[in-house]
Design an enzyme around this catalytic site. Sequence first.
Site, short mmCIF file in Angstrom:
data_model
loop_
_atom_site.label_atom_id
_atom_site.label_comp_id
_atom_site.label_asym_id
_atom_site.label_seq_id
_atom_site.Cartn_x
_atom_site.Cartn_y
_atom_site.Cartn_z
CE LYS A 130 -3.78 4.85 10.17
NZ LYS A 130 -4.26 3.76 9.28
CD GLN A 160 -3.08 0.83 2.18
OE1 GLN A 160 -4.02 0.12 1.84
NE2 GLN A 160 -3.00 1.37 3.38
CD GLU A 214 -2.21 7.73 2.66
OE1 GLU A 214 -0.99 7.50 2.73
OE2 GLU A 214 -3.05 7.16 3.38
CB SER A 264 -6.56 7.23 2.68
OG SER A 264 -7.76 6.63 3.11
CD GLU A 272 1.32 1.50 8.91
OE1 GLU A 272 0.10 1.64 8.83
OE2 GLU A 272 2.13 2.41 8.64
#
Length: 429
Positions: free
Chosen positions: A338, A163, A205, A368, A286
């Site tokens: 987050k 990603q 992003e 995002s 991650e």
Amino acid sequence: MSEITDVYAREILDSRGNPTLEVEVFLESGVMGRAAVPSGASTGEREALELRDGDKSRYLGKGVLKAVDNVNNIIAEQIIGMEATDQIGIDQRMLDLDGTEYKSNLGANAILGVSLAVAKAAAEEVGLPLYQYIGGSNAKELPLPMMNILNGGAHADNNVDIQEFMIMPAGAKSFAEALRMGAEIFHALKGVLKGKGYNTAVGDEGGFAPNLKSNEEALEVIMDAIQKAGYKPGEEVLLALDVASSELFNDGVYTLENEAEPKKTPAQMVDFYENLVNKYPIVSIEDGMAENDWDGWKLLTDRLGKRIQIVGDDLFVTNPRILKEGIQKGIANSILIKLNQIGSLTETLDAIEMAKRAGYTCVISHRSGETEDTTLADLSVAVNAGQIKTGSLCRTDRVAKYNQLLRIEDELDTTALFRGKDVFYNIRK
């Protein structure tokens, strides 16, 4: 004079054109705090609930008028009259009012919007910048940025499985220098991709999102860009990955469509990562395993946890209860933070404190779907996190956070601290 006199929410748009929530909190003194709530594309199963309307006739069912109504007609009457400086009390009042583990009654987006707007109003009332109001006089460390310059997975419409491919300008002496290095590499990467005939459109992003021959080619073009920008990979600039493996996992098998051998067991995924770490200056991975593959996480941590940062995002969802279990089982060595995964400022700070006490690093992260809100930047300095992940060097919703960090570094002046490579204090460098 910090008594809350009014709370008002409205529906606005995020960076992907989807509705989100903006909340304003007004105090007796006339001061107002405003906060907007982000939204994710790849989300963890155990994240706090983002309340959407489901009315297909508005915004394809993604409207947030129910959450707006919950703020204006339920939460507001419960916190009007409370002191804005009582952050813990206000957050707890909202949690009690909701009464569910994942905030499914009022919505985490409603609760978080109010929580952050309260903090901003209180900071304004006492005359402190937000980072100092939250973190106190010792809030002075500027974060090393993880810059997502090449996108794949759920963040882009391309054939790249992983990603996010990120650069970390760890050789910089200040945040401003790190930002400059990142921008120069970003522009160099555009040239490299153009030279190979690849598309230079960007993803959610702000990173480039070309179709590539393999996931490894993404690393190769980034290495080329770093060198073309005049920097040394592995010395001045390190690499980081967000694999978002939960999106690749089904029936105990990981599928990377862009690999010669797409199907991989958890053990084979660890071999895949180890090969990449041996070959490239990767310092952080991650979500290398799916959120429910705890055995896979243990394999990954045992194999690479002393060499690189192993970050749990979907794994921990900024939840102190889940993080505690991970710490006890020796899973990962870092947590992605987050705000909207847990849904209140107080709980976010609790997760950060727990991680630090266990020797885990913390990476403060965007989503995002972002807005022009820069709370994230202040939070990273407030808790001296040392790392921030807020996208590429393009799109105002991403750059707004970087620009706020430049302002904070200017304001702190000679007291500002930037540690570069030393932020990875729990691994061998």
